[in-house]
Design an enzyme around this catalytic site. Structure first.
Site, mmCIF file in Angstrom:
data_model
loop_
_atom_site.group_PDB
_atom_site.id
_atom_site.type_symbol
_atom_site.label_atom_id
_atom_site.label_comp_id
_atom_site.label_asym_id
_atom_site.label_seq_id
_atom_site.Cartn_x
_atom_site.Cartn_y
_atom_site.Cartn_z
ATOM 1 N N GLY A 160 35.291 -20.753 -21.055
ATOM 2 C CA GLY A 160 34.756 -21.374 -19.862
ATOM 3 C C GLY A 160 36.020 -21.259 -18.991
ATOM 4 N NE ARG A 194 27.726 -14.505 -13.021
ATOM 5 C CZ ARG A 194 28.544 -14.798 -11.978
ATOM 6 N NH1 ARG A 194 28.861 -14.115 -11.084
ATOM 7 N NH2 ARG A 194 29.072 -16.300 -11.909
ATOM 8 C CE1 TYR A 246 27.982 -15.038 -20.250
ATOM 9 C CE2 TYR A 246 29.899 -15.100 -18.856
ATOM 10 C CZ TYR A 246 29.367 -15.438 -20.069
ATOM 11 O OH TYR A 246 29.743 -16.237 -20.937
ATOM 12 C CB CYS A 266 8.159 -6.410 -5.578
ATOM 13 S SG CYS A 266 8.197 -4.724 -5.222
ATOM 14 C CD GLU A 267 10.457 -11.740 -8.329
ATOM 15 O OE1 GLU A 267 10.492 -12.566 -7.632
ATOM 16 O OE2 GLU A 267 9.877 -11.430 -9.239
ATOM 17 C CE1 TYR A 327 23.533 -19.213 -14.118
ATOM 18 C CE2 TYR A 327 24.706 -17.171 -13.896
ATOM 19 C CZ TYR A 327 24.064 -17.937 -14.715
ATOM 20 O OH TYR A 327 24.137 -17.858 -15.994
ATOM 21 N N PRO A 359 37.089 -17.473 -25.246
ATOM 22 C CG PRO A 359 38.780 -16.136 -24.792
ATOM 23 C CD PRO A 359 38.182 -17.100 -26.016
ATOM 24 N N GLY A 360 35.111 -15.587 -22.640
ATOM 25 C CA GLY A 360 34.261 -14.621 -22.395
ATOM 26 C C GLY A 360 34.605 -14.095 -21.057
#
Ligand SMILES: *Cc1c(COP(=O)(O)O)cnc(C)c1O
Length: 426
Positions: free
Chosen positions: A240, A313, A382, A354-355, A317, A275-276
């Protein structure tokens, strides 16, 4: 920008290779990682926890390319997995099962079998029903499953709500108030062996205080268990730790480790961390080429060849990634003649999907022309691992740079691969 990504004169380099050369050679969109940055991050962890019995379990979901997993395995890492697929990747990459911890709320029976067969270090169990199922599956195989309970300490990680996991209302872990009784229950199950306790409260944390608050709650519970005769071998404090995308000021790896070690002082349990992001996030960029500039009535658009399917991402988010041109151009004001002059404007950097949610950056000051290559920074975590084929877009190539050499570590997908498993009905 960090040591491994830097401008030399007017070109952005990763280690000793210019990113425009990589775009030319491997095409775009393309993820590019610095091998030195990966090694550097891992070594900082190893150094910070030196002198204490510990295991650094890289969280595979942050970036699961086998070249990256292999690099960490060679440095001595263990792995935190969240699926049977990730276990298979770790083994294919040269990792060993005895350093694997298995997290996740929905482990299937098949995944449990696979992990027991391989002989993983620990299952991080997230519910009473999972405990029952694991006991049964292990029993049917004549095996004993090593377990931790993932305890939800009900601590606010103060991060984006989608990546906060340690609050009462989240789906993760077992409630703090129920964990003691569940440990007692697990202790009586014949095919389980209690080895530790686990918690992971969220991602992209930029302060140490939530980690410490969680650790203190976990330790209180560990002591209560010990008093009742259940003695744990390891404490897994999760992952994290955040990185700098924009203007965040997360603690350094050393400061984070110092804080954890402080909370654990005088204790002898083995420490596991997962950890990532912090190990891979700033070790990678996404290269994309500008297809068109489009000047709308209210906004200017830089339409690039990477999209939300490549880097989700921002859409998911509303995450910020710095975006820079890999070659600096003389501005009209600089008076350097001869070269093509580009006006710097405020752009919406958007993909071809197309968004309206398909953007990589809002309101970015850029001096770019069609055909230029941009680097979307801090895209190592990610990014590729969350990519999809939406709009039948083949996934990007991945390249790892080592000094002066660029290695292709994943070929660009072909469209034919995308529908190869599909069948037309007669
Ligand atoms: C995602 C995850 C991690 C890694 O989180 P980062 O923020 O990338 O460090 C660690 N442990 C578990 C259980 C996870 O789900």
């Amino acid at each position: 920008m960090n040591d491994h990504f830097h401008f030399q004169q007017d070109r952005l380099f990763v280690e000793n290779v210019a990113l425009d050369d990589i775009a030319q050679r491997f095409g775009t969109p393309c993820y590019v990682y610095s091998r030195a940055a990966l090694i550097d991050g891992y070594r900082q962890f190893a150094e910070a926890f030196k002198g204490r019995d510990h295991l650094i379990c890289y969280a595979v979901k942050a970036n699961s390319n086998i070249a990256i997993l292999n690099q960490f395995a060679r440095l001595g890492a263990g792995f935190d997995i969240v699926s049977g697929g990730e276990l298979q990747r770790v083994l294919a990459a040269g990792g060993t099962a005895d350093k694997v911890v298995f997290s996740g709320v929905g482990k299937s029976e098949a995944e449990m079998r696979q992990a027991l067969e391989a002989g993983i270090l620990c299952f991080n169990v997230e519910s009473p029903s999972e405990l029952d199922r694991l006991n049964e599956v292990a029993g049917s195989m004549g095996k004993i499953a090593p377990i931790s309970l993932r305890v939800n300490p009900d601590v606010d990680a103060k991060t984006h709500p989608y990546i906060s996991t340690g609050l009462k209302q989240n789906k993760f872990g077992v409630a703090y108030t129920e964990a003691f009784d569940l440990y007692r229950k697990a202790a009586a199950m014949p095919h389980l062996r209690i080895t530790g306790m686990d918690c992971h409260i969220g991602s992209q944390l930029t302060e140490t205080s939530p980690f410490i608050a969680a650790a203190e709650k976990v330790l209180a519970l560990v002591d209560r268990l010990a008093a009742s005769g259940i003695v744990l071998e390891h404490l897994d404090l999760g992952g994290g730790l955040g990185i700098c995308y924009d203007d965040e000021t997360p603690p350094s790896i050393a400061a984070y480790a110092q804080a954890l070690l402080g909370a654990l002082s005088g204790r002898t349990e083995k420490l596991i961390v997962e950890p990532g992001r912090v190990l891979v996030g700033n070790a990678g960029v996404l290269l994309t080429r500008v297809e068109y500039l489009k000047h709308g009535e209210e906004k200017n658009f830089a339409i690039v060849d990477a999209a939300m399917n490549d880097l989700m991402r921002p859409a998911l988010y509303d995450a910020y990634h710095d975006i820079v041109s890999v070659t600096r151009k003389p501005s009209p004001a600089s008076g350097r003649g001869g070269e093509r002059e580009v006006q710097s404007l405020i752009f919406e950097v958007v993909g071809p999907i197309c968004e309206t949610g398909d953007f990589l950056g809002h309101a970015r000051q850029l001096g770019v022309a069609a055909g230029d290559v941009l680097a979307v920074m801090s895209a190592g975590a990610y990014g590729m691992s969350m990519s999809s084929n939406y709009n039948t877009r083949p996934r990007a190539a991945e390249v790892m740079v080592d000094g002066t050499v660029a290695h292709l570590i994943r070929e660009r997908e072909t469209v034919r691969q995308l529908y190869a498993a599909e069948k037309i009905v007669a």
